[in-house]
Write a protein that holds these residues in place. Structure first.
Motif, PDB file in Angstrom:
ATOM      1  N   ILE A  15       0.837  -1.206   0.000  1.00 53.26           N
ATOM      2  CA  ILE A  15       0.000   0.000   0.000  1.00 53.26           C
ATOM      3  C   ILE A  15       0.872   1.255   0.000  1.00 53.26           C
ATOM      4  CG2 ILE A  15      -1.657   1.341   1.372  1.00 53.26           C
ATOM      5  CD1 ILE A  15      -2.830  -1.348   2.314  1.00 53.26           C
ATOM      6  N   GLY A  16       1.943   1.233   0.789  1.00 49.57           N
ATOM      7  CA  GLY A  16       2.836   2.392   0.853  1.00 49.57           C
ATOM      8  C   GLY A  16       3.508   2.676  -0.481  1.00 49.57           C
ATOM      9  N   ILE A  17       4.006   1.647  -1.166  1.00 50.65           N
ATOM     10  CA  ILE A  17       4.658   1.834  -2.459  1.00 50.65           C
ATOM     11  C   ILE A  17       3.660   2.336  -3.499  1.00 50.65           C
ATOM     12  CG2 ILE A  17       5.796   0.632  -4.372  1.00 50.65           C
ATOM     13  CD1 ILE A  17       7.118  -1.173  -2.339  1.00 50.65           C
ATOM     14  N   THR A  18       2.456   1.806  -3.464  1.00 55.61           N
ATOM     15  CA  THR A  18       1.427   2.233  -4.418  1.00 55.61           C
ATOM     16  C   THR A  18       1.080   3.702  -4.232  1.00 55.61           C
ATOM     17  OG1 THR A  18       0.486   0.011  -4.460  1.00 55.61           O
ATOM     18  CG2 THR A  18      -0.913   1.799  -5.260  1.00 55.61           C
ATOM     19  N   TRP A  19       0.944   4.126  -2.993  1.00 54.45           N
ATOM     20  CA  TRP A  19       0.638   5.540  -2.726  1.00 54.45           C
ATOM     21  C   TRP A  19       1.783   6.435  -3.195  1.00 54.45           C
ATOM     22  CZ3 TRP A  19      -3.487   8.310  -1.829  1.00 54.45           C
ATOM     23  CH2 TRP A  19      -3.340   9.601  -1.351  1.00 54.45           C
ATOM     24  N   TYR A  20       3.014   6.000  -2.959  1.00 56.39           N
ATOM     25  CA  TYR A  20       4.178   6.763  -3.403  1.00 56.39           C
ATOM     26  C   TYR A  20       4.204   6.895  -4.926  1.00 56.39           C
ATOM     27  CZ  TYR A  20       9.083   7.912  -4.321  1.00 56.39           C
ATOM     28  OH  TYR A  20      10.230   8.511  -4.785  1.00 56.39           O
ATOM     29  N   ASP A  21       3.738   5.867  -5.630  1.00 56.96           N
ATOM     30  CA  ASP A  21       3.802   5.812  -7.092  1.00 56.96           C
ATOM     31  C   ASP A  21       2.516   6.316  -7.753  1.00 56.96           C
ATOM     32  OD1 ASP A  21       5.458   5.208  -9.262  1.00 56.96           O
ATOM     33  OD2 ASP A  21       4.483   3.274  -9.586  1.00 56.96           O
ATOM     34  N   ARG A  22       1.643   6.954  -6.972  1.00 64.15           N
ATOM     35  CA  ARG A  22       0.309   7.305  -7.480  1.00 64.15           C
ATOM     36  C   ARG A  22       0.360   8.227  -8.686  1.00 64.15           C
ATOM     37  NH1 ARG A  22       1.472  10.086  -2.956  1.00 64.15           N
ATOM     38  NH2 ARG A  22       1.018  12.314  -2.798  1.00 64.15           N
ATOM     39  N   HIS A  23       1.288   9.169  -8.731  1.00 65.12           N
ATOM     40  CA  HIS A  23       1.337  10.129  -9.840  1.00 65.12           C
ATOM     41  C   HIS A  23       1.718   9.440 -11.152  1.00 65.12           C
ATOM     42  CE1 HIS A  23       0.587  13.388  -7.115  1.00 65.12           C
ATOM     43  NE2 HIS A  23       1.698  13.163  -6.422  1.00 65.12           N
ATOM     44  N   ASN A  24       2.675   8.507 -11.095  1.00 67.12           N
ATOM     45  CA  ASN A  24       3.064   7.785 -12.304  1.00 67.12           C
ATOM     46  C   ASN A  24       1.926   6.904 -12.814  1.00 67.12           C
ATOM     47  OD1 ASN A  24       5.962   8.435 -12.774  1.00 67.12           O
ATOM     48  ND2 ASN A  24       6.184   7.644 -10.691  1.00 67.12           N
ATOM     49  N   LEU A  25       1.201   6.274 -11.912  1.00 64.59           N
ATOM     50  CA  LEU A  25       0.084   5.424 -12.318  1.00 64.59           C
ATOM     51  C   LEU A  25      -1.065   6.251 -12.889  1.00 64.59           C
ATOM     52  CD1 LEU A  25       0.027   2.923  -9.309  1.00 64.59           C
ATOM     53  CD2 LEU A  25       0.910   2.525 -11.609  1.00 64.59           C
ATOM     54  N   GLN A  26      -1.298   7.411 -12.326  1.00 67.79           N
ATOM     55  CA  GLN A  26      -2.374   8.276 -12.813  1.00 67.79           C
ATOM     56  C   GLN A  26      -2.062   8.833 -14.184  1.00 67.79           C
ATOM     57  OE1 GLN A  26      -2.552  10.986  -9.502  1.00 67.79           O
ATOM     58  NE2 GLN A  26      -4.050   9.761  -8.373  1.00 67.79           N
ATOM     59  N   LYS A  27      -0.780   8.994 -14.513  1.00 65.72           N
ATOM     60  CA  LYS A  27      -0.399   9.501 -15.827  1.00 65.72           C
ATOM     61  C   LYS A  27      -0.783   8.538 -16.943  1.00 65.72           C
ATOM     62  CE  LYS A  27       3.571  12.294 -14.328  1.00 65.72           C
ATOM     63  NZ  LYS A  27       5.041  12.407 -14.362  1.00 65.72           N
ATOM     64  N   LEU A  28      -0.900   7.263 -16.607  1.00 63.71           N
ATOM     65  CA  LEU A  28      -1.239   6.255 -17.608  1.00 63.71           C
ATOM     66  C   LEU A  28      -2.718   6.218 -17.906  1.00 63.71           C
ATOM     67  CD1 LEU A  28       0.989   3.296 -16.341  1.00 63.71           C
ATOM     68  CD2 LEU A  28       1.436   4.817 -18.272  1.00 63.71           C
ATOM     69  N   LYS A  29      -3.497   6.982 -17.198  1.00 65.64           N
ATOM     70  CA  LYS A  29      -4.954   6.991 -17.391  1.00 65.64           C
ATOM     71  C   LYS A  29      -5.298   7.365 -18.835  1.00 65.64           C
ATOM     72  CE  LYS A  29      -9.214   9.066 -15.610  1.00 65.64           C
ATOM     73  NZ  LYS A  29      -9.804  10.013 -14.628  1.00 65.64           N
ATOM     74  N   GLY A  30      -6.170   6.563 -19.420  1.00 64.29           N
ATOM     75  CA  GLY A  30      -6.617   6.824 -20.779  1.00 64.29           C
ATOM     76  C   GLY A  30      -5.716   6.275 -21.859  1.00 64.29           C
ATOM     77  N   SER A  31      -4.688   5.467 -21.485  1.00 64.40           N
ATOM     78  CA  SER A  31      -3.728   4.963 -22.473  1.00 64.40           C
ATOM     79  C   SER A  31      -4.288   3.829 -23.318  1.00 64.40           C
ATOM     80  CB  SER A  31      -2.465   4.469 -21.769  1.00 64.40           C
ATOM     81  OG  SER A  31      -1.812   5.539 -21.126  1.00 64.40           O
ATOM     82  N   ILE A  32      -5.268   3.077 -22.771  1.00 62.33           N
ATOM     83  CA  ILE A  32      -5.746   1.902 -23.496  1.00 62.33           C
ATOM     84  C   ILE A  32      -6.908   2.254 -24.396  1.00 62.33           C
ATOM     85  CG2 ILE A  32      -6.862  -0.351 -23.223  1.00 62.33           C
ATOM     86  CD1 ILE A  32      -5.271  -0.864 -20.826  1.00 62.33           C
ATOM     87  N   LYS A  33      -6.812   1.788 -25.621  1.00 65.27           N
ATOM     88  CA  LYS A  33      -7.910   1.969 -26.555  1.00 65.27           C
ATOM     89  C   LYS A  33      -8.965   0.896 -26.289  1.00 65.27           C
ATOM     90  CE  LYS A  33      -5.080   3.812 -30.321  1.00 65.27           C
ATOM     91  NZ  LYS A  33      -4.643   3.589 -31.702  1.00 65.27           N
ATOM     92  N   LYS A  34     -10.210   1.299 -26.217  1.00 65.03           N
ATOM     93  CA  LYS A  34     -11.281   0.360 -25.940  1.00 65.03           C
ATOM     94  C   LYS A  34     -11.909  -0.151 -27.211  1.00 65.03           C
ATOM     95  CE  LYS A  34     -12.320   2.535 -21.483  1.00 65.03           C
ATOM     96  NZ  LYS A  34     -13.335   3.124 -20.611  1.00 65.03           N
TER      97      LYS A  34
END
Length: 451
Positions: free
Chosen positions: A432-451
């Protein structure tokens, strides 16, 4: 030329990718009857878990790199042959440690399926212009989880029908089908644009470091401290070797330059340790702690995999990676907390709720990490990168096998099970701690996948 994904490839891709998870899930309910049949304890049967994942941890990046260079077909076919050989050995061996050897061969045989699938997805995406085929990535995850649904139950019924050997021999027909599918469907042509010599010295150092660490974890005693020292020495030689190589076995420079990808690997290591600890520890506890049969234990594992499939289907196309990863981590923590309250009289309903909770976190985290890898990895090394992701997962499985052997060997199985759950609770907090620390990088990937 067709501009759509070649659907003929789907069957061998899926079948190759599920050979490992179906064997992982079936063995969970077979550990106790194997221990009875050979007169060994849980510390010995734990090698059946860890040996397979030791083989896959080494073989996955090797095969992934070879697939990047030579294409998937030959490696896929060789892998299916090894799977069949493992089934034959396990069917006839009268010696427990030959059963461990069969699991090692089985592990090596299953290493080609996933990197081959990722390579084909990437090459088909390049050919068709569909760079982000979310549907096929989701299909691979759901397929693995689907076979995991039937794995424990199938394993329980096979043991009931003909003993634990049927859990191994089922690989013989599966290997034949996979070989035929790969032979007739997988593309023969492949332009060798990145052919390079394998760094076998680096592979050797990596293997020595991994095995030495595994042996010490399986035998955590001062008597075997030399194996821990050997791990450090071999690890140091491995890092020095890889840094000096123009084309290393594992490109550490790429890892250092891609910190988000490193954190993805760490998350999959932590999540896999917890998930495999639950799968093997819970199945054994149901049999020796709760007093259930192999069939009943297998049935009680089904809610885990069913809920995993459902959550994967619902969240499969979502590109909100931080939300999926963070929520998965929270549910993981809560599910482990419930394990600490189990007793040998816990109701079946309570156990079903616990199992379903682990399915939710498994579905969310496996799917999110696989999608994140697809975008974080260098397209030129997608086979090796996907293989390395699986390697970290298998390291988690080895850690789980070691903890299962140590804790489930206790005279009071419920007490040992609770000890293992507490260890995993600590790992869940780190996740949980690592995920919270990495939240900005994960949020940047939002919308990357074509549906």
């Amino acid at each position: 030329m067709s501009t759509t994904f070649n659907k003929k490839l789907i069957f061998p891709m899926v079948l190759g990718s599920v050979l490992n998870p179906i064997n992982s899930s079936m063995i969970a309910v077979a550990l106790v009857p194997i221990a009875v049949a050979f007169g060994v304890g849980s510390s010995e049967t734990a090698w059946l878990v860890s040996a397979l994942y030791f083989a896959t941890a080494i073989g996955q990046p090797v095969v992934g790199k070879l697939i990047d260079s030579y294409g998937p077909r030959k490696l896929f076919l060789i892998g299916t042959v090894l799977v069949g050989v493992a089934g034959v050995i396990a069917l006839f061996t009268p010696v427990f440690w030959l059963l461990v050897v069969a699991r090692i061969i089985l592990g090596l045989g299953t290493t080609a399926g996933y990197p081959a699938a990722m390579f084909l997805i990437k090459s088909e995406g390049k050919r068709t212009g569909e760079d982000n085929p979310a549907w096929i990535l989701t299909l691979l995850v759901i397929s693995s989880q689907t076979v995991a649904v039937i794995g424990p139950t199938l394993g329980g019924f096979l043991i009931h029908l003909g003993g634990f050997r049927l859990v191994f021999s089922i690989n013989i027909p599966l290997a034949v089908i996979a070989f035929l599918a790969g032979y007739f469907v997988l593309p023969k042509e492949h332009t060798k644009t990145q052919v390079s010599k394998m760094d076998w010295v680096g592979v050797l150092y990596f293997s020595i470091a991994t095995f030495s660490l595994l042996f010490f974890l399986m035998n955590p005693h001062i008597t075997y401290i030399s194996f821990l020292v050997l791990t450090i020495i071999a690890g140091f030689l491995f890092v020095r070797r890889e840094n000096a190589m123009k084309d290393p076995f594992i490109n550490l420079d790429v890892l250092r330059g891609n910190r988000p990808l490193i954190r993805t690997y760490i998350r999959i290591l932590l999540a896999a340790t917890v998930q495999y600890s639950f799968m093997y520890g819970f199945a054994q506890w149901l049999e020796i702690g709760r007093g259930l049969s192999e069939v009943s234990a297998g049935m009680l594992m089904m809610p885990t995999f069913i809920s995993s499939i459902i959550i994967s289907a619902l969240a499969g196309r979502s590109s909100k990676y931080f939300i999926k990863t963070f929520v998965g981590g929270i549910v993981q923590f809560l599910s482990i907390s419930l394990l600490l309250l189990t007793t040998n009289t816990s109701s079946i309903i309570y156990l079903i709720i616990v199992a379903a909770g682990f399915g939710i976190t498994t579905g969310l985290l496996n799917l999110a990490n696989q999608n994140v890898l697809y975008f974080q990895a260098d397209p030129k090394t997608i086979g090796a990168s996907s293989g390395l992701l699986r390697t970290f997962s298998y390291f988690g499985a080895m850690l789980a096998g070691a903890s299962s052997g140590a804790f489930m060997n206790h005279q009071n199985p419920t007490f040992g099970f609770h000890q293992m759950a507490f260890l995993n609770l600590c790992l869940a907090l780190i996740f949980i701690g690592i995920t919270w620390y990495d939240r900005h990088n994960l949020q940047k990937l939002k919308g990357s996948i074509k549906k």
